[in-house]
Motif scaffolding. Structure first.
Motif, mmCIF file in Angstrom:
data_model
loop_
_atom_site.group_PDB
_atom_site.id
_atom_site.type_symbol
_atom_site.label_atom_id
_atom_site.label_comp_id
_atom_site.label_asym_id
_atom_site.label_seq_id
_atom_site.Cartn_x
_atom_site.Cartn_y
_atom_site.Cartn_z
ATOM 1 N N ASP A 148 0.803 -1.226 0.000
ATOM 2 C CA ASP A 148 0.000 0.000 0.000
ATOM 3 C C ASP A 148 0.834 1.274 0.000
ATOM 4 N N GLY A 149 2.159 1.151 0.167
ATOM 5 C CA GLY A 149 3.029 2.316 0.178
ATOM 6 C C GLY A 149 3.083 3.027 1.513
ATOM 7 N N ALA A 150 2.616 2.382 2.581
ATOM 8 C CA ALA A 150 2.672 2.983 3.908
ATOM 9 C C ALA A 150 4.012 2.709 4.583
ATOM 10 N N LEU A 151 4.792 1.819 3.996
ATOM 11 C CA LEU A 151 6.081 1.420 4.533
ATOM 12 C C LEU A 151 6.934 0.992 3.351
ATOM 13 N N LEU A 152 8.237 1.127 3.462
ATOM 14 C CA LEU A 152 9.082 0.669 2.363
ATOM 15 C C LEU A 152 10.033 -0.405 2.858
ATOM 16 N N ALA A 153 10.356 -1.289 1.956
ATOM 17 C CA ALA A 153 11.300 -2.369 2.258
ATOM 18 C C ALA A 153 12.207 -2.550 1.048
ATOM 19 N N VAL A 154 13.467 -2.832 1.319
ATOM 20 C CA VAL A 154 14.453 -3.095 0.275
ATOM 21 C C VAL A 154 15.193 -4.373 0.627
ATOM 22 N N ARG A 155 15.878 -4.921 -0.340
ATOM 23 C CA ARG A 155 16.653 -6.138 -0.092
ATOM 24 C C ARG A 155 18.083 -5.793 0.278
ATOM 25 N N ARG A 156 18.535 -6.394 1.363
ATOM 26 C CA ARG A 156 19.932 -6.314 1.786
ATOM 27 C C ARG A 156 20.358 -7.736 2.100
ATOM 28 N N ASP A 157 21.402 -8.192 1.452
ATOM 29 C CA ASP A 157 21.882 -9.564 1.622
ATOM 30 C C ASP A 157 20.766 -10.579 1.371
ATOM 31 N N GLY A 158 19.890 -10.278 0.406
ATOM 32 C CA GLY A 158 18.822 -11.201 0.021
ATOM 33 C C GLY A 158 17.608 -11.198 0.924
ATOM 34 N N ILE A 159 17.586 -10.345 1.927
ATOM 35 C CA ILE A 159 16.475 -10.300 2.884
ATOM 36 C C ILE A 159 15.794 -8.938 2.779
ATOM 37 N N ARG A 160 14.467 -8.937 2.778
ATOM 38 C CA ARG A 160 13.733 -7.669 2.771
ATOM 39 C C ARG A 160 13.794 -7.054 4.163
ATOM 40 N N VAL A 161 14.212 -5.795 4.196
ATOM 41 C CA VAL A 161 14.387 -5.090 5.459
ATOM 42 C C VAL A 161 13.813 -3.676 5.360
ATOM 43 N N VAL A 162 13.574 -3.095 6.540
ATOM 44 C CA VAL A 162 13.024 -1.748 6.672
ATOM 45 C C VAL A 162 13.999 -0.940 7.527
ATOM 46 N N PRO A 163 14.275 0.309 7.174
ATOM 47 C CA PRO A 163 15.113 1.132 8.048
ATOM 48 C C PRO A 163 14.489 1.229 9.437
ATOM 49 N N GLU A 164 15.277 0.907 10.456
ATOM 50 C CA GLU A 164 14.753 0.840 11.825
ATOM 51 C C GLU A 164 14.132 2.148 12.291
ATOM 52 N N GLU A 165 14.740 3.275 11.960
ATOM 53 C CA GLU A 165 14.226 4.535 12.486
ATOM 54 C C GLU A 165 12.893 4.960 11.864
ATOM 55 N N LEU A 166 12.439 4.264 10.816
ATOM 56 C CA LEU A 166 11.134 4.575 10.241
ATOM 57 C C LEU A 166 10.004 3.917 11.025
ATOM 58 N N VAL A 167 10.369 2.987 11.896
ATOM 59 C CA VAL A 167 9.397 2.303 12.758
ATOM 60 C C VAL A 167 9.699 2.748 14.186
ATOM 61 N N ALA A 168 8.940 3.715 14.660
ATOM 62 C CA ALA A 168 9.228 4.313 15.963
ATOM 63 C C ALA A 168 8.089 4.067 16.939
ATOM 64 N N ASN A 169 8.446 3.675 18.151
ATOM 65 C CA ASN A 169 7.453 3.538 19.228
ATOM 66 C C ASN A 169 6.242 2.707 18.826
ATOM 67 N N SER A 170 6.478 1.565 18.275
ATOM 68 C CA SER A 170 5.439 0.617 17.863
ATOM 69 C C SER A 170 4.479 1.174 16.814
ATOM 70 N N THR A 171 4.956 2.111 16.015
ATOM 71 C CA THR A 171 4.174 2.627 14.903
ATOM 72 C C THR A 171 5.127 3.124 13.818
ATOM 73 N N VAL A 172 4.616 3.290 12.622
ATOM 74 C CA VAL A 172 5.395 3.868 11.528
ATOM 75 C C VAL A 172 5.378 5.377 11.714
ATOM 76 N N LEU A 173 6.488 6.046 11.406
ATOM 77 C CA LEU A 173 6.524 7.507 11.526
ATOM 78 C C LEU A 173 5.285 8.113 10.870
ATOM 79 N N LYS A 174 4.687 9.053 11.534
ATOM 80 C CA LYS A 174 3.411 9.628 11.134
ATOM 81 C C LYS A 174 3.369 10.103 9.673
ATOM 82 N N HIS A 175 4.380 10.774 9.231
ATOM 83 C CA HIS A 175 4.358 11.378 7.892
ATOM 84 C C HIS A 175 4.966 10.489 6.809
#
Length: 120
Positions: A39-66
């Motif tokens: 849905d485009g509410a979060l992004l993921a990219v492949r690093r070493d063959g694994i889909r990952v999300v930048p940690e700081e985009l997931v803050a306090n048990s939620t995705v950054l508001k903006h």
């Protein structure tokens, strides 16, 4: 040179979260994480063959508001998720170091304005 852009190579996030860890942090199912990515509410990219999300985009048990709005603007401007990560982590001292950090603070409006300008 873009206003407010700092010279130097783009950087990557300090830490990455694999999708199962994102699900755990957000307290949702892994299928919901996949849906958020589709849905485009979060992004993921492949690093070493694994889909990952930048940690700081997931803050306090939620995705950054903006984040979802900025991702929509970047995707509308033709950016894929890999390019969006590079844009979010391009050094820029005017945005507290980079756009990703700016999203989590009082510079979110400026980050959104810059992302919107990319479409023109």
């Amino acid at each position: 040179m873009t206003v407010g852009a700092a010279a130097g190579p783009p950087t990557e996030p300090a830490a990455w979260l694999p999708l199962p860890d994102v699900a755990e942090r957000l307290d949702i199912s892994i299928s919901k994480v996949h849906q958020m990515i589709r849905d485009g509410a979060l992004l993921a990219v492949r690093r070493d063959g694994i889909r990952v999300v930048p940690e700081e985009l997931v803050a306090n048990s939620t995705v950054l508001k903006h984040l979802p709005g900025v991702l929509t603007l970047l995707h509308d401007a033709g950016y894929n998720d890999e390019e969006a990560v590079r844009w979010l982590y391009q050094p820029d001292e005017a945005l507290d170091g980079n756009a990703a950090r700016g999203l989590g603070g009082h510079r979110a409006r400026e980050v959104k304005r810059r992302a919107q300008a990319l479409g023109f």
